[in-house]
Design an enzyme around this catalytic site. Structure first.
Site, PDB file in Angstrom:
ATOM      1  N   ARG A  49       0.844  -1.210   0.000  1.00  0.00           N
ATOM      2  CA  ARG A  49       0.000   0.000   0.000  1.00  0.00           C
ATOM      3  C   ARG A  49       0.872   1.250   0.000  1.00  0.00           C
ATOM      4  NH1 ARG A  49      -1.381   1.761   4.550  1.00  0.00           N
ATOM      5  NH2 ARG A  49      -1.931  -0.244   5.481  1.00  0.00           N
ATOM      6  N   TYR A 102     -16.866  16.194 -15.817  1.00  0.00           N
ATOM      7  CA  TYR A 102     -17.282  14.787 -15.839  1.00  0.00           C
ATOM      8  C   TYR A 102     -18.348  14.545 -14.753  1.00  0.00           C
ATOM      9  CZ  TYR A 102     -16.771   9.731 -15.228  1.00  0.00           C
ATOM     10  OH  TYR A 102     -16.993   8.397 -15.087  1.00  0.00           O
ATOM     11  N   ASP A 175      -8.341  18.566 -15.206  1.00  0.00           N
ATOM     12  CA  ASP A 175      -8.566  17.165 -15.577  1.00  0.00           C
ATOM     13  C   ASP A 175      -8.130  17.040 -17.041  1.00  0.00           C
ATOM     14  OD1 ASP A 175      -9.584  14.729 -16.474  1.00  0.00           O
ATOM     15  OD2 ASP A 175     -11.358  14.841 -15.189  1.00  0.00           O
ATOM     16  N   LYS A 200      -8.336   5.775 -19.489  1.00  0.00           N
ATOM     17  CA  LYS A 200      -8.698   6.241 -20.826  1.00  0.00           C
ATOM     18  C   LYS A 200      -7.463   6.244 -21.739  1.00  0.00           C
ATOM     19  CE  LYS A 200     -12.567   6.790 -18.575  1.00  0.00           C
ATOM     20  NZ  LYS A 200     -12.976   8.063 -18.005  1.00  0.00           N
TER      21      LYS A 200
HETATM   22  C1  LIG Z   1     -13.575   8.570 -16.787  1.00  0.00           C
HETATM   23  C2  LIG Z   1     -13.271   9.940 -16.342  1.00  0.00           C
HETATM   24  C3  LIG Z   1     -13.024  10.240 -14.994  1.00  0.00           C
HETATM   25  C4  LIG Z   1     -13.132   9.196 -13.902  1.00  0.00           C
HETATM   26  O1  LIG Z   1     -12.183   8.206 -14.011  1.00  0.00           O
HETATM   27  P1  LIG Z   1     -12.402   6.671 -13.558  1.00  0.00           P
HETATM   28  O2  LIG Z   1     -11.132   6.023 -13.925  1.00  0.00           O
HETATM   29  O3  LIG Z   1     -13.605   6.166 -14.285  1.00  0.00           O
HETATM   30  O4  LIG Z   1     -12.660   6.731 -12.077  1.00  0.00           O
HETATM   31  C5  LIG Z   1     -12.691  11.534 -14.665  1.00  0.00           C
HETATM   32  N1  LIG Z   1     -12.624  12.521 -15.601  1.00  0.00           N
HETATM   33  C6  LIG Z   1     -12.877  12.279 -16.896  1.00  0.00           C
HETATM   34  C7  LIG Z   1     -12.778  13.380 -17.891  1.00  0.00           C
HETATM   35  C8  LIG Z   1     -13.209  10.990 -17.315  1.00  0.00           C
HETATM   36  O5  LIG Z   1     -13.475  10.762 -18.611  1.00  0.00           O
END
Ligand SMILES: *Cc1c(COP(=O)(O)O)cnc(C)c1O
Length: 387
Positions: A49, A102, A175, A200
């Site tokens: 961890r 998001y 983000d 992503k």
């Molecule tokens: C998918 C996404 C998130 C969240 O991420 P997870 O890995 O699903 O928890 C945050 N911001 C954006 C722009 C996203 O597309």
């Protein structure tokens, strides 16, 4: 390190294994580490961890690509966001976020953190007066921008918002999930902190969930590192290893995602069924010039709004298209090598239905993959012809 992006992607944190010379650093699939005497750790490794060499290697690679001094990797994008907010804010502090962030970010702030007295407001990040007013109203400590935004593809001026945030003593978080560090590096534009869903584009193959926080400030990094360790929403070794592997090819993937998406956006624009194509690479997109300035290319995400046709509403048409492609797979998520089709209103953004962040019901979102573009256009064409 002054090396180019792809060199850093392939080499940062990826030194061959010192024991065997394995060119690819091994996957340390372990939860604990042998000690050579009580408290005598080998290179500081103690317990999974806290630290793991595979996670360290990903964190070094992420920091090198975003141009940050520190990176922390988590089990999901939302776990990263939660750790970041809890590390830096205390009850009574306020977050000002874009009104198109998001849906999961909005839900985290409004449903998980609001009961712990984190105050928030959602504003149009293109309206500087509204942003300044929202920041001035209350004890704003954090401003949160997503650009391009999901799924409305709005572009926000990172440098301009950084000035507004800093003038009020707040930090700017960007983000960077949609752009990825290959297309945009917010820290070089004045942002203080970058967050990612590495699920992503960074992972890029739809086979690993993860999130990241990257920043320069040592004091803030120490707090985030403490939450990562003390709460423990860390990336598992296998997920970190897959993410590192994916990240090495980010540059070539983003080039192809961007080329394919540009062609598809232009093709969609000419179709009679289409009301609006939201893609920053199109000259008539309201954020086109800004995107051309702060991004190197326009990325692989396109949103499309459909017209009503005969008895069918725009919503019916959008739903029919979403359900009739064969190369594009109907699924949540984005940023993988395979093309995905999403109906945000009921899928990724169902959590903001009925709120100020609700997504239009005639909209589908395309995550354009790196397949042959003729096959992708052919797939969309057969779906539209079936209407
Ligand atoms: C998918 C996404 C998130 C969240 O991420 P997870 O890995 O699903 O928890 C945050 N911001 C954006 C722009 C996203 O597309």
């Amino acid at each position: 390190m002054n090396q180019g992006f792809n060199t850093r992607a392939i080499h940062a944190g990826q030194e061959p294994d010192p024991t065997t010379g394995a060119v690819v650093p091994p996957l340390y699939q372990t939860s604990t580490f042998a000690q050579d005497g009580i408290g005598k750790l080998r290179n500081g490794y103690e317990y999974g961890r806290g630290t793991n060499p595979t996670r360290d290697s990903l964190q070094t690679q992420l920091a090198a690509l975003e141009g940050g001094a520190h990176a922390f990797s988590f089990s999901s994008g939302l776990a990263a966001e939660d750790a970041l907010i809890r590390a830096l804010l205390v009850p009574g502090d306020r977050i000002v976020m874009g009104n198109d962030v998001y849906g999961g970010t909005y839900r985290l702030i409004n449903r998980v953190l609001a009961p712990w007295q984190i105050d928030s407001a959602a504003v149009d990040m293109a309206d500087a007066d509204a942003v300044a007013a929202a920041i001035a109203d209350g004890n704003t400590k954090m401003v949160w921008v997503e650009t391009p935004s999901n799924p409305m593809m709005k572009i926000t001026d990172i440098a301009a918002i950084a000035e507004l945030a800093h003038a009020a003593g707040a930090v700017l978080v960007v983000d960077n999930t949609f752009a990825s560090p290959y297309l945009q590096t917010p820290l070089t534009l004045g942002a203080d902190i970058v967050v990612h869903s590495t699920t992503k584009y960074i992972g890029g193959h739809s086979d690993a969930s993860g999130g990241a926080v990257v920043l320069n400030d040592d004091a803030m990094a120490e707090k985030i590192g403490f939450i990562q360790f003390a709460v423990g929403a860390v990336s598992a070794p296998m997920e970190a290893w897959l993410t590192t592997r994916g990240l090495k090819t980010l540059g070539v993937r983003m080039d192809r995602h961007s080329e394919n998406a540009q062609q598809i956006a232009e093709w969609l624009l000419a179709r009679p069924e289409v009301e609006r194509v939201l893609y920053p690479g199109l000259p008539d997109h309201p954020g086109h010039e800004l995107a051309a300035r702060q991004m190197t290319k326009f990325g692989g995400m396109i949103s499309v709004q459909f017209k009503a046709a005969g008895q069918r509403s725009g919503e019916d048409v959008a739903r029919a298209v979403a359900e009739s492609t064969t190369v594009f797979t109907l699924a949540e998520s984005l940023g993988g090598i395979e093309s995905l089709m999403n109906y945000p209103s009921d899928m990724t953004h169902a959590s903001v239905k009925g709120t100020e962040l609700a997504v239009p019901e005639n909209l589908v979102r395309l995550s354009v993959g790196i397949e042959d573009v003729a096959d992708l256009i052919g797939d969309l064409e057969q779906a539209l012809n079936r209407l």
